[in-house]
Design a protein around this motif. Sequence first.
Motif, PDB file in Angstrom:
ATOM      1  N   VAL A   1       0.840  -1.202   0.000  1.00  0.00           N
ATOM      2  CA  VAL A   1       0.000   0.000   0.000  1.00  0.00           C
ATOM      3  C   VAL A   1       0.877   1.254   0.000  1.00  0.00           C
ATOM      4  O   VAL A   1       0.634   2.210  -0.744  1.00  0.00           O
ATOM      5  CB  VAL A   1      -0.948  -0.001   1.221  1.00  0.00           C
ATOM      6  CG1 VAL A   1      -1.676   1.332   1.337  1.00  0.00           C
ATOM      7  CG2 VAL A   1      -1.958  -1.132   1.111  1.00  0.00           C
ATOM      8  N   THR A   2       1.909   1.253   0.845  1.00  0.00           N
ATOM      9  CA  THR A   2       2.818   2.395   0.924  1.00  0.00           C
ATOM     10  C   THR A   2       3.527   2.628  -0.403  1.00  0.00           C
ATOM     11  O   THR A   2       3.670   3.772  -0.857  1.00  0.00           O
ATOM     12  CB  THR A   2       3.863   2.160   2.033  1.00  0.00           C
ATOM     13  OG1 THR A   2       3.196   1.959   3.277  1.00  0.00           O
ATOM     14  CG2 THR A   2       4.801   3.341   2.161  1.00  0.00           C
ATOM     15  N   LYS A   3       3.930   1.536  -1.043  1.00  0.00           N
ATOM     16  CA  LYS A   3       4.625   1.651  -2.325  1.00  0.00           C
ATOM     17  C   LYS A   3       3.705   2.272  -3.388  1.00  0.00           C
ATOM     18  O   LYS A   3       4.132   3.131  -4.167  1.00  0.00           O
ATOM     19  CB  LYS A   3       5.084   0.262  -2.782  1.00  0.00           C
ATOM     20  CG  LYS A   3       6.040   0.278  -3.971  1.00  0.00           C
ATOM     21  CD  LYS A   3       6.419  -1.137  -4.389  1.00  0.00           C
ATOM     22  CE  LYS A   3       7.173  -1.851  -3.295  1.00  0.00           C
ATOM     23  NZ  LYS A   3       7.612  -3.211  -3.730  1.00  0.00           N
ATOM     24  N   MET A   4       2.442   1.861  -3.411  1.00  0.00           N
ATOM     25  CA  MET A   4       1.519   2.423  -4.396  1.00  0.00           C
ATOM     26  C   MET A   4       1.216   3.888  -4.092  1.00  0.00           C
ATOM     27  O   MET A   4       1.059   4.711  -5.016  1.00  0.00           O
ATOM     28  CB  MET A   4       0.221   1.607  -4.433  1.00  0.00           C
ATOM     29  CG  MET A   4      -0.794   2.131  -5.439  1.00  0.00           C
ATOM     30  SD  MET A   4      -2.148   0.990  -5.798  1.00  0.00           S
ATOM     31  CE  MET A   4      -1.344  -0.153  -6.921  1.00  0.00           C
ATOM     32  N   LEU A   5       1.136   4.254  -2.810  1.00  0.00           N
ATOM     33  CA  LEU A   5       0.921   5.659  -2.449  1.00  0.00           C
ATOM     34  C   LEU A   5       2.102   6.510  -2.908  1.00  0.00           C
ATOM     35  O   LEU A   5       1.907   7.616  -3.439  1.00  0.00           O
ATOM     36  CB  LEU A   5       0.715   5.799  -0.948  1.00  0.00           C
ATOM     37  CG  LEU A   5       0.549   7.242  -0.432  1.00  0.00           C
ATOM     38  CD1 LEU A   5      -0.675   7.905  -1.059  1.00  0.00           C
ATOM     39  CD2 LEU A   5       0.450   7.271   1.086  1.00  0.00           C
TER      40      LEU A   5
ATOM     41  N   ALA B   1       1.731   7.028  -6.585  1.00  0.00           N
ATOM     42  CA  ALA B   1       0.648   7.965  -6.892  1.00  0.00           C
ATOM     43  C   ALA B   1       1.060   9.408  -6.602  1.00  0.00           C
ATOM     44  O   ALA B   1       0.777  10.324  -7.383  1.00  0.00           O
ATOM     45  CB  ALA B   1      -0.599   7.598  -6.087  1.00  0.00           C
ATOM     46  N   VAL B   2       1.729   9.616  -5.467  1.00  0.00           N
ATOM     47  CA  VAL B   2       2.188  10.963  -5.118  1.00  0.00           C
ATOM     48  C   VAL B   2       3.230  11.454  -6.118  1.00  0.00           C
ATOM     49  O   VAL B   2       3.243  12.622  -6.507  1.00  0.00           O
ATOM     50  CB  VAL B   2       2.765  10.974  -3.681  1.00  0.00           C
ATOM     51  CG1 VAL B   2       3.463  12.294  -3.381  1.00  0.00           C
ATOM     52  CG2 VAL B   2       1.652  10.731  -2.668  1.00  0.00           C
ATOM     53  N   GLU B   3       4.086  10.545  -6.550  1.00  0.00           N
ATOM     54  CA  GLU B   3       5.106  10.901  -7.542  1.00  0.00           C
ATOM     55  C   GLU B   3       4.450  11.318  -8.861  1.00  0.00           C
ATOM     56  O   GLU B   3       4.931  12.228  -9.550  1.00  0.00           O
ATOM     57  CB  GLU B   3       6.033   9.697  -7.766  1.00  0.00           C
ATOM     58  CG  GLU B   3       7.203   9.972  -8.687  1.00  0.00           C
ATOM     59  CD  GLU B   3       8.203  10.958  -8.127  1.00  0.00           C
ATOM     60  OE1 GLU B   3       8.892  11.620  -8.933  1.00  0.00           O
ATOM     61  OE2 GLU B   3       8.291  11.087  -6.890  1.00  0.00           O
ATOM     62  N   GLU B   4       3.351  10.660  -9.197  1.00  0.00           N
ATOM     63  CA  GLU B   4       2.631  10.983 -10.432  1.00  0.00           C
ATOM     64  C   GLU B   4       2.070  12.407 -10.401  1.00  0.00           C
ATOM     65  O   GLU B   4       2.008  13.078 -11.432  1.00  0.00           O
ATOM     66  CB  GLU B   4       1.500   9.969 -10.632  1.00  0.00           C
ATOM     67  CG  GLU B   4       0.761  10.109 -11.945  1.00  0.00           C
ATOM     68  CD  GLU B   4      -0.305   9.043 -12.111  1.00  0.00           C
ATOM     69  OE1 GLU B   4      -1.372   9.358 -12.667  1.00  0.00           O
ATOM     70  OE2 GLU B   4      -0.064   7.887 -11.668  1.00  0.00           O
TER      71      GLU B   4
ATOM     72  N   LYS C   1       3.203  19.176  -2.731  1.00  0.00           N
ATOM     73  CA  LYS C   1       2.634  18.415  -1.613  1.00  0.00           C
ATOM     74  C   LYS C   1       1.495  19.156  -0.922  1.00  0.00           C
ATOM     75  O   LYS C   1       0.624  18.531  -0.316  1.00  0.00           O
ATOM     76  CB  LYS C   1       3.730  18.094  -0.598  1.00  0.00           C
ATOM     77  CG  LYS C   1       4.734  17.058  -1.086  1.00  0.00           C
ATOM     78  CD  LYS C   1       5.706  16.670   0.006  1.00  0.00           C
ATOM     79  CE  LYS C   1       6.658  15.575  -0.478  1.00  0.00           C
ATOM     80  NZ  LYS C   1       7.611  15.163   0.579  1.00  0.00           N
ATOM     81  N   GLU C   2       1.483  20.485  -1.023  1.00  0.00           N
ATOM     82  CA  GLU C   2       0.410  21.247  -0.367  1.00  0.00           C
ATOM     83  C   GLU C   2      -0.934  21.044  -1.048  1.00  0.00           C
ATOM     84  O   GLU C   2      -1.986  21.319  -0.463  1.00  0.00           O
ATOM     85  CB  GLU C   2       0.765  22.741  -0.331  1.00  0.00           C
ATOM     86  CG  GLU C   2       0.847  23.416  -1.696  1.00  0.00           C
ATOM     87  CD  GLU C   2       2.206  23.226  -2.388  1.00  0.00           C
ATOM     88  OE1 GLU C   2       2.392  23.796  -3.475  1.00  0.00           O
ATOM     89  OE2 GLU C   2       3.049  22.508  -1.818  1.00  0.00           O
ATOM     90  N   ASN C   3      -0.934  20.542  -2.287  1.00  0.00           N
ATOM     91  CA  ASN C   3      -2.177  20.314  -3.029  1.00  0.00           C
ATOM     92  C   ASN C   3      -2.566  18.835  -3.057  1.00  0.00           C
ATOM     93  O   ASN C   3      -3.439  18.434  -3.823  1.00  0.00           O
ATOM     94  CB  ASN C   3      -2.046  20.834  -4.464  1.00  0.00           C
ATOM     95  CG  ASN C   3      -1.886  22.340  -4.514  1.00  0.00           C
ATOM     96  OD1 ASN C   3      -2.561  23.066  -3.773  1.00  0.00           O
ATOM     97  ND2 ASN C   3      -1.013  22.820  -5.378  1.00  0.00           N
TER      98      ASN C   3
ATOM     99  N   GLY D   1       5.586  13.806   4.653  1.00  0.00           N
ATOM    100  CA  GLY D   1       5.311  15.234   4.719  1.00  0.00           C
ATOM    101  C   GLY D   1       4.055  15.647   3.986  1.00  0.00           C
ATOM    102  O   GLY D   1       3.931  16.804   3.563  1.00  0.00           O
ATOM    103  N   LEU D   2       3.104  14.720   3.838  1.00  0.00           N
ATOM    104  CA  LEU D   2       1.848  15.022   3.157  1.00  0.00           C
ATOM    105  C   LEU D   2       0.802  15.524   4.151  1.00  0.00           C
ATOM    106  O   LEU D   2       0.889  15.280   5.358  1.00  0.00           O
ATOM    107  CB  LEU D   2       1.321  13.769   2.445  1.00  0.00           C
ATOM    108  CG  LEU D   2       2.206  13.194   1.337  1.00  0.00           C
ATOM    109  CD1 LEU D   2       1.648  11.872   0.848  1.00  0.00           C
ATOM    110  CD2 LEU D   2       2.340  14.174   0.175  1.00  0.00           C
TER     111      LEU D   2
END
Length: 322
Positions: free
Chosen positions: A95-99, A102-105, A111-113, A131-132
Amino acid sequence: MPSLKEIKGRIASVNSTRKITSAMKMVASSKLHHAQQMIENMLPYENMLERILRSFLASEADAHTVFSEVRPVKHVAFVVYSSNSSLCGGFNANVTKMLHAAVEEFSALGKENILVYPVGRKIAEQVQKMGLKSAGDFTELADKPNVAQCIDIARELGEKFLKGEIDRIELIYHHFKSAGSQILQRKTFLPIDVNEVIGQDNDRDLSHKTVTPEMQEYLRKNAKEEEKKKKVESKPLNDNFIVEPDMDTVLKTLIPKLAHLMLYTALLDSNASEHAARMVAMQTATDNADELLRVLNLQYNKSRQQAITNELLDIVGGSVNN
């Protein structure tokens, strides 16, 4: 070469660990059965809602609503499901790896958005490390699935989507297919595509809670038959059927209910997947302990036999010298 006392101590240690893993497997199996029952209790409502929506969508060429509006993504939110505890294999790590992916995408947004709704203590800790921005504390929901709280989250997300505070919402969770198969999914929650959402996850096997080679072979053989059952064509409504007050109003009521159901279904799937993953992990640990005990017992017997042989040789040698 280790002494007999060291080997004996290690055998006792492995035996103690095996008792723990075996007990944890039994507890996970019991919790899995309870989680499967919760999914079964939810299925009649899900099937009826999908049947109604299928019928309406077959009659309505354009099922566009405010919740299906696609717009440029400036703000994104993720609802991520994990567990509160560990010892469940790679469940939380995946799950962490997929998050992270997704965040990288969406890294260009900043990160503020990016807003995360972390359901589970493990993913909440990862969100803090990354830091999300977190939308709140939902750790209790991971252990005790609550439909009312899921509806509250869905309404909050819907309001933010309508106000333009969020342009896209995605779910990251494990879809429970069977006790031996949990598929990590990343699904779009809003904007919602009703035709894509309806019936796509109706492939669960809730009748088994054990993992055996025979069961895996059974699932492989019946995969094609399940795919055929999923593709059920909807018949349009009868022309004489009167919809009150009108079709658009009914769809605007049903589609939010489908969104509420999506969050709750994902929660139940994740909960069942966690217990299934823990059961498999503990079964594997117990099997490894059995194999290690077999090797240690063999080593202990060899060392004991060698010690006895050495003593006999000493006795015989001493008598000959005398």
